[in-house]
Design a protein around this motif. Structure first.
Motif, PDB file in Angstrom:
ATOM      1  N   GLU A 180      -0.595  27.771 -26.447  1.00 29.31           N
ATOM      2  CA  GLU A 180       0.017  29.057 -26.750  1.00 29.31           C
ATOM      3  C   GLU A 180       1.474  28.997 -26.358  1.00 29.31           C
ATOM      4  O   GLU A 180       1.816  28.565 -25.260  1.00 29.31           O
ATOM      5  CB  GLU A 180      -0.680  30.179 -25.978  1.00 29.31           C
ATOM      6  N   THR A 181       2.344  29.415 -27.290  1.00 29.52           N
ATOM      7  CA  THR A 181       3.769  29.349 -26.989  1.00 29.52           C
ATOM      8  C   THR A 181       4.534  30.275 -27.930  1.00 29.52           C
ATOM      9  O   THR A 181       3.953  30.843 -28.857  1.00 29.52           O
ATOM     10  CB  THR A 181       4.298  27.911 -27.121  1.00 29.52           C
ATOM     11  N   ILE A 182       5.838  30.432 -27.681  1.00 25.41           N
ATOM     12  CA  ILE A 182       6.646  31.178 -28.639  1.00 25.41           C
ATOM     13  C   ILE A 182       6.848  30.301 -29.868  1.00 25.41           C
ATOM     14  O   ILE A 182       6.851  29.072 -29.778  1.00 25.41           O
ATOM     15  CB  ILE A 182       8.019  31.601 -28.051  1.00 25.41           C
ATOM     16  N   THR A 183       6.984  30.942 -31.014  1.00 23.71           N
ATOM     17  CA  THR A 183       6.943  30.202 -32.273  1.00 23.71           C
ATOM     18  C   THR A 183       7.998  29.104 -32.353  1.00 23.71           C
ATOM     19  O   THR A 183       7.714  27.980 -32.755  1.00 23.71           O
ATOM     20  CB  THR A 183       7.110  31.171 -33.448  1.00 23.71           C
ATOM     21  N   THR A 184       9.205  29.422 -31.953  1.00 24.68           N
ATOM     22  CA  THR A 184      10.257  28.402 -32.034  1.00 24.68           C
ATOM     23  C   THR A 184       9.888  27.193 -31.191  1.00 24.68           C
ATOM     24  O   THR A 184      10.090  26.053 -31.591  1.00 24.68           O
ATOM     25  CB  THR A 184      11.608  28.977 -31.555  1.00 24.68           C
ATOM     26  N   VAL A 234       1.526  27.338 -22.673  1.00 27.40           N
ATOM     27  CA  VAL A 234       0.400  26.680 -22.008  1.00 27.40           C
ATOM     28  C   VAL A 234      -0.263  25.707 -22.977  1.00 27.40           C
ATOM     29  O   VAL A 234      -0.177  25.865 -24.188  1.00 27.40           O
ATOM     30  CB  VAL A 234      -0.658  27.699 -21.501  1.00 27.40           C
ATOM     31  N   SER A 235      -0.939  24.688 -22.428  1.00 23.75           N
ATOM     32  CA  SER A 235      -1.590  23.704 -23.277  1.00 23.75           C
ATOM     33  C   SER A 235      -2.831  23.176 -22.564  1.00 23.75           C
ATOM     34  O   SER A 235      -2.809  22.916 -21.360  1.00 23.75           O
ATOM     35  CB  SER A 235      -0.627  22.547 -23.572  1.00 23.75           C
ATOM     36  N   ARG A 236      -3.906  23.009 -23.317  1.00 21.75           N
ATOM     37  CA  ARG A 236      -5.158  22.547 -22.726  1.00 21.75           C
ATOM     38  C   ARG A 236      -5.267  21.030 -22.897  1.00 21.75           C
ATOM     39  O   ARG A 236      -6.120  20.519 -23.622  1.00 21.75           O
ATOM     40  CB  ARG A 236      -6.326  23.257 -23.419  1.00 21.75           C
ATOM     41  N   CYS A 237      -4.353  20.290 -22.239  1.00 20.31           N
ATOM     42  CA  CYS A 237      -4.363  18.842 -22.397  1.00 20.31           C
ATOM     43  C   CYS A 237      -3.935  18.179 -21.092  1.00 20.31           C
ATOM     44  O   CYS A 237      -2.941  18.572 -20.482  1.00 20.31           O
ATOM     45  CB  CYS A 237      -3.420  18.423 -23.529  1.00 20.31           C
ATOM     46  N   HIS A 238      -4.689  17.154 -20.698  1.00 23.26           N
ATOM     47  CA  HIS A 238      -4.394  16.454 -19.446  1.00 23.26           C
ATOM     48  C   HIS A 238      -3.044  15.744 -19.478  1.00 23.26           C
ATOM     49  O   HIS A 238      -2.536  15.326 -18.430  1.00 23.26           O
ATOM     50  CB  HIS A 238      -5.494  15.433 -19.132  1.00 23.26           C
ATOM     51  N   LEU A 239      -2.477  15.594 -20.679  1.00 22.50           N
ATOM     52  CA  LEU A 239      -1.146  14.988 -20.759  1.00 22.50           C
ATOM     53  C   LEU A 239      -0.129  15.764 -19.927  1.00 22.50           C
ATOM     54  O   LEU A 239       0.891  15.219 -19.507  1.00 22.50           O
ATOM     55  CB  LEU A 239      -0.665  14.943 -22.215  1.00 22.50           C
ATOM     56  N   ALA A 240      -0.447  17.042 -19.690  1.00 25.53           N
ATOM     57  CA  ALA A 240       0.454  17.840 -18.861  1.00 25.53           C
ATOM     58  C   ALA A 240       0.599  17.227 -17.470  1.00 25.53           C
ATOM     59  O   ALA A 240       1.658  17.309 -16.849  1.00 25.53           O
ATOM     60  CB  ALA A 240      -0.061  19.268 -18.756  1.00 25.53           C
ATOM     61  N   GLU A 241      -0.474  16.596 -17.008  1.00 24.65           N
ATOM     62  CA  GLU A 241      -0.406  15.979 -15.684  1.00 24.65           C
ATOM     63  C   GLU A 241      -0.074  14.496 -15.742  1.00 24.65           C
ATOM     64  O   GLU A 241       0.378  13.916 -14.770  1.00 24.65           O
ATOM     65  CB  GLU A 241      -1.745  16.178 -14.949  1.00 24.65           C
ATOM     66  N   GLU A 242      -0.383  13.867 -16.904  1.00 24.91           N
ATOM     67  CA  GLU A 242      -0.095  12.432 -17.015  1.00 24.91           C
ATOM     68  C   GLU A 242       0.736  12.170 -18.268  1.00 24.91           C
ATOM     69  O   GLU A 242       0.283  11.513 -19.203  1.00 24.91           O
ATOM     70  CB  GLU A 242      -1.407  11.628 -17.066  1.00 24.91           C
ATOM     71  N   ALA A 246       5.725  30.413 -38.800  1.00 29.60           N
ATOM     72  CA  ALA A 246       7.153  30.253 -38.546  1.00 29.60           C
ATOM     73  C   ALA A 246       7.927  31.461 -39.048  1.00 29.60           C
ATOM     74  O   ALA A 246       8.865  31.930 -38.406  1.00 29.60           O
ATOM     75  CB  ALA A 246       7.658  28.986 -39.230  1.00 29.60           C
ATOM     76  N   GLU A 247       7.507  31.983 -40.172  1.00 29.47           N
ATOM     77  CA  GLU A 247       8.262  33.062 -40.784  1.00 29.47           C
ATOM     78  C   GLU A 247       8.002  34.429 -40.149  1.00 29.47           C
ATOM     79  O   GLU A 247       8.884  35.262 -40.081  1.00 29.47           O
ATOM     80  CB  GLU A 247       7.918  33.115 -42.278  1.00 29.47           C
ATOM     81  N   HIS A 248       6.751  34.667 -39.728  1.00 33.08           N
ATOM     82  CA  HIS A 248       6.389  36.042 -39.366  1.00 33.08           C
ATOM     83  C   HIS A 248       6.039  36.272 -37.899  1.00 33.08           C
ATOM     84  O   HIS A 248       5.953  37.421 -37.482  1.00 33.08           O
ATOM     85  CB  HIS A 248       5.205  36.507 -40.217  1.00 33.08           C
ATOM     86  N   CYS A 249       5.793  35.200 -37.137  1.00 33.72           N
ATOM     87  CA  CYS A 249       5.236  35.448 -35.809  1.00 33.72           C
ATOM     88  C   CYS A 249       6.242  35.178 -34.703  1.00 33.72           C
ATOM     89  O   CYS A 249       7.060  34.259 -34.801  1.00 33.72           O
ATOM     90  CB  CYS A 249       4.001  34.576 -35.580  1.00 33.72           C
ATOM     91  N   THR A 250       6.127  35.982 -33.633  1.00 30.84           N
ATOM     92  CA  THR A 250       6.967  35.726 -32.474  1.00 30.84           C
ATOM     93  C   THR A 250       6.295  34.718 -31.548  1.00 30.84           C
ATOM     94  O   THR A 250       6.948  33.881 -30.954  1.00 30.84           O
ATOM     95  CB  THR A 250       7.227  37.036 -31.698  1.00 30.84           C
ATOM     96  N   ARG A 251       4.949  34.846 -31.458  1.00 27.05           N
ATOM     97  CA  ARG A 251       4.209  33.915 -30.630  1.00 27.05           C
ATOM     98  C   ARG A 251       3.071  33.329 -31.445  1.00 27.05           C
ATOM     99  O   ARG A 251       2.626  33.930 -32.416  1.00 27.05           O
ATOM    100  CB  ARG A 251       3.637  34.632 -29.403  1.00 27.05           C
ATOM    101  N   VAL A 252       2.575  32.179 -31.001  1.00 21.50           N
ATOM    102  CA  VAL A 252       1.478  31.574 -31.749  1.00 21.50           C
ATOM    103  C   VAL A 252       0.421  31.031 -30.788  1.00 21.50           C
ATOM    104  O   VAL A 252       0.738  30.532 -29.706  1.00 21.50           O
ATOM    105  CB  VAL A 252       1.992  30.485 -32.723  1.00 21.50           C
ATOM    106  N   ILE A 253      -0.832  31.210 -31.207  1.00 22.54           N
ATOM    107  CA  ILE A 253      -1.951  30.726 -30.418  1.00 22.54           C
ATOM    108  C   ILE A 253      -2.695  29.705 -31.265  1.00 22.54           C
ATOM    109  O   ILE A 253      -3.053  29.994 -32.409  1.00 22.54           O
ATOM    110  CB  ILE A 253      -2.880  31.899 -30.043  1.00 22.54           C
ATOM    111  N   VAL A 254      -2.885  28.519 -30.734  1.00 22.71           N
ATOM    112  CA  VAL A 254      -3.597  27.487 -31.477  1.00 22.71           C
ATOM    113  C   VAL A 254      -5.017  27.417 -30.936  1.00 22.71           C
ATOM    114  O   VAL A 254      -5.224  27.310 -29.724  1.00 22.71           O
ATOM    115  CB  VAL A 254      -2.916  26.114 -31.322  1.00 22.71           C
ATOM    116  N   MET A 255      -5.980  27.515 -31.844  1.00 22.49           N
ATOM    117  CA  MET A 255      -7.375  27.451 -31.406  1.00 22.49           C
ATOM    118  C   MET A 255      -8.017  26.163 -31.878  1.00 22.49           C
ATOM    119  O   MET A 255      -7.710  25.647 -32.951  1.00 22.49           O
ATOM    120  CB  MET A 255      -8.167  28.642 -31.967  1.00 22.49           C
ATOM    121  N   TYR A 256      -8.921  25.670 -31.038  1.00 19.69           N
ATOM    122  CA  TYR A 256      -9.708  24.507 -31.437  1.00 19.69           C
ATOM    123  C   TYR A 256     -11.083  24.600 -30.784  1.00 19.69           C
ATOM    124  O   TYR A 256     -11.181  24.844 -29.576  1.00 19.69           O
ATOM    125  CB  TYR A 256      -9.017  23.193 -31.030  1.00 19.69           C
TER     126      TYR A 256
END
Ligand SMILES: Nc1ncnc2c1ncn2[C@@H]1O[C@H](COP(=O)(O)OP(=O)(O)OP(=O)(O)O)[C@@H](O)[C@H]1O
Ligand SMILES: [Mg+2]
Lengths: 343, 323
Positions: free
Chosen positions: A238-242, A315-323, A221-231
């Motif tokens: 992946e999205t902008i931090t805000t 972007v998000s790797r989750c089927h909730l995007a469609e349902e 939150a403090e230092h990044c403009t964008r963030v990538i979440v890995m699992y």
């Protein structure tokens, strides 16, 4: 749109171990633009460090970067370079700050020597010039009495000091990109903020891009403009931090945020995510997070979700995007039930 | 530093005293004595023998003999060698330099060779190069030393007459040579024993060095070096080797006194009358004074080697402080 500084495309880094093939990084794509600081977050073992090491081709056997991966940096594919060419990129155009300041420095060389080595390799400086450069760098990272400190050995410095030395070493050649892999995890809490502030300040002044790996969303939150979440070896969001804090989409990200589910019917707080990351030798088919997910349904078991476009630059790797309606029906995740029945 | 040296010297004195006392006691308690050994097979009567024993003080109690020996040794008088019929100090003055002139070059060469081979192996672990060098080392490591010495003699002295078959100098011509030729002659006599000893020792040094390197290669600072743009080769040879030399320096320190003690088999095969042969023969002859003096020299060597090792490790490893 300007060309990105670093662009990773479907990076696969596998380890061929006795226990099977560990698909530590399994199709990661990401981008870092000039001057920007991008955060990478995720639980332990999700492939953050392996991604970082892959960029500089520092993966040692039994690990291997698989064919079909591409890492473009300043318009060249690092994976197609000869070893010699990559050596000229390492520590020069891209440098790294590692997690363990206690062991990242060679115990039998002075810190001055270790910083000077970078200038000697990449700028061909004489011994004397490189030594002077080392002192200058130590001053830059705020080490008092730099002339003396340059002649000291790592064991004579505190953890925070050592991490400053590592940062100095990373910035000698004024690189275009610094990869910082949990640069403060091993440090005292009081010093963590100082070191991050130093890194942020210097890279801002020098216009350096930063790929900041961390498990601390506060740092993001403090230092990044964008963030990538890995699992589980993949990018899941992946999205902008805000946007991450106001509108996280992936249930895993929600879990990381410890947030309330956004549709307010379910009122209890998710303190931790139940269950653990599956072993990288056996990623489940379908969604890799489904056993730990409170929304998972049968589709998640069959179908490996692609990265869905949620919004501009989100972007998000989750089927909730469609349902999306399924968010209204959370249930205890499988991992939690298993945990409960085991207990 | 000064305190370290003072403590070391005190320790050293203790060690030397203890070791010589022990060996003095052991050799005196062993069955037989120098008179019996020197006169075995001759028909000198028991009365005469006892007379001689009394003359040399050998009939006195061990403790008394020991005190006398220590008193003499403290004044630099190491006694008389019955088997060689000359003062012990003369025997040592001949034998010790012979051993050192063989042992020191062999020691230095074997460590240089062993470290080099170890680096070449560890640089590419499990490569063809590593495996082949490993096989050669294993062979060297497992052959008995006298066997290798004999093979060396057979090949390079009898088959191909490259080098003399043993001894310190040419038995006939040496006295008629110019000083330059004499030097060459001495060197030629050194070649085979030095090479044999070097190969045997280098094998263990290389195995040790390879292991030491392999154990530091996964260190985080190696990854840092690579990330700086250092090539793998120089990361191994500069960064890793400096760390992996520390145990090898200690090994060197341990080998020093062993080498100074002489290598009996090599000396035997190459007819090289050094400390090893002298000591073994002295024990067989119950040559009390010579045995004890040999042990004294050895224990002093151990002490010197220990101090040198400590200093070398402290110089090589900034984390070590002498105290
Ligand atoms: N040398 C290796 N051999 C085998 N497997 C490896 C190796 N290095 C990493 N892995 C595997 O790759 C996976 C990802 O590891 P990685 O270090 O990238 O995780 P991470 O996200 O950085 O975690 P952390 O937060 O703990 O640093 C892990 O499951 C690990 O088991
Ligand atoms: Mg990591």
């Amino acid at each position: 749109m300007t060309a990105p500084l670093l662009e990773i495309e479907s990076l696969r880094t596998y380890f061929y171990t006795d226990a099977g093939v560990a698909r530590a990084v399994d199709g990661v794509s990401l981008r870092v633009d000039a001057g920007e600081t991008v955060g990478v977050v995720g639980e332990s073992g999700c492939g953050k460090s392996v991604t970082a090491l892959s960029i500089l081709r520092l993966i040692l056997p039994p690990g291997r970067i698989e064919a079909g991966s591409a890492i473009r940096f300043e318009d060249k594919n690092l994976l197609e370079m000869t070893e010699r060419e990559v050596q000229r990129v390492r520590g020069n155009r891209i440098s790294m700050v590692f997690q363990e300041p206690m062991t990242a420095l060679n115990p039998v060389f002075t810190v001055g020597d270790q910083i000077a080595e970078v200038a000697r390799i990449h700028a061909g400086m004489s011994k004397r010039d490189a030594a002077a450069k080392a002192v200058e760098m130590l001053k830059l990272v705020g080490i008092p009495a730099p002339e003396q400190r340059a002649n000291e050995y790592p064991h004579q410095l505190s953890g925070g000091m050592r991490q400053r030395v590592v940062i100095a070493m990373a910035l000698v050649m004024n690189p275009a990109l610094v990869i910082a892999d949990e640069p403060t995890t091993a440090l005292d809490v009081t010093i963590q903020a100082q070191i991050l502030e130093l890194l942020a300040d210097l890279t801002r002044r020098l216009g350096t891009s930063v790929l900041l790996i961390t498990h601390d969303l506060g740092v993001v939150a403090e230092h990044c403009t964008r963030v990538i979440v890995m699992y589980a070896g993949e990018v899941v969001e992946e999205t902008i931090t805000t946007g991450l804090f106001s509108a996280a989409h992936h249930p895993y990200t929600e879990g990381l945020l410890g947030a309330m589910p956004r549709i307010g019917r379910h009122a209890e707080r998710l303190a931790t995510i139940p269950g653990t990351v599956p072993p990288p030798t056996a990623w489940p088919v379908g969604c890799r997070f489904r056993d730990r997910c409170q929304y998972a349904w049968d589709r998640c078991e069959r179908e490996h979700p692609p990265l869905y476009q949620i919004d501009v630059a989100h972007v998000s790797r989750c089927h909730l995007a469609e349902e999306p309606e399924r968010r209204a029906h959370p249930h205890p995740p499988l991992a939690a039930e298993r945990g409960a029945s085991a207990a | 530093m000064r305190r370290y040296l003072a403590r070391r010297l005190l320790q050293a004195a203790g060690v030397v005293l203890f070791v010589t006392t022990l060996s003095f006691a052991l050799i005196h308690l062993a069955p037989g004595d120098p008179i019996a050994a020197a006169l075995s097979g001759s028909r000198v009567s028991e009365t005469v023998r006892n007379q001689w024993r009394a003359e040399f003080g050998l009939d006195r109690p061990i403790a008394e003999q020991y005190v006398k020996w220590v008193a003499n040794a403290a004044r630099g008088r190491l006694g008389y060698s019955f088997s060689r019929r000359q003062p012990v100090s003369d025997v040592l003055r001949d034998a010790l330099p012979r051993t050192l002139v063989l042992a020191l070059p062999a020691l230095l060469l074997s460590f240089a060779l062993g470290i080099t081979v170890g680096v070449l192996q560890a640089e590419r672990p499990r490569s063809a190069r590593d495996r082949w060098l490993g096989r050669v080392l294993l062979a060297l490591y497992s052959v008995p030393d006298f066997w290798l010495a004999l093979v060396a003699l057979l090949l390079f002295s009898y088959r191909v007459r490259l080098f003399p078959p043993g001894g310190l100098t040419d038995p006939v011509l040496y006295d008629y040579m110019s000083p330059r030729e004499q030097l060459v002659d001495r060197l030629r006599h050194l070649v085979l024993p030095v090479i044999t000893l070097t190969l045997l020792t280098a094998a263990s040094v290389a195995r040790y060095q390879r292991g030491a390197l392999l154990s530091v290669l996964p260190s985080a600072w190696m990854r840092t070096a690579l990330a700086k743009g250092v090539s793998w080769r120089s990361a191994v040879r500069r960064h890793a080797l400096r760390n992996a030399l520390l145990p090898v320096i200690t090994l060197f320190g341990l080998s020093l006194p062993a080498f100074a003690a002489g290598t009996v088999f090599i000396e035997k095969v190459f007819s090289w009358p050094g400390m090893g042969l002298v000591t073994v023969n002295a024990i067989a002859a119950r040559d009390y004074h010579l045995v004890t003096a040999g042990v004294l020299v050895m224990s002093v060597m151990v002490v010197i080697a220990t101090v040198l090792t400590d200093l070398a490790v402290a110089a090589a490893d900034p984390r070590v402080r002498l105290s």
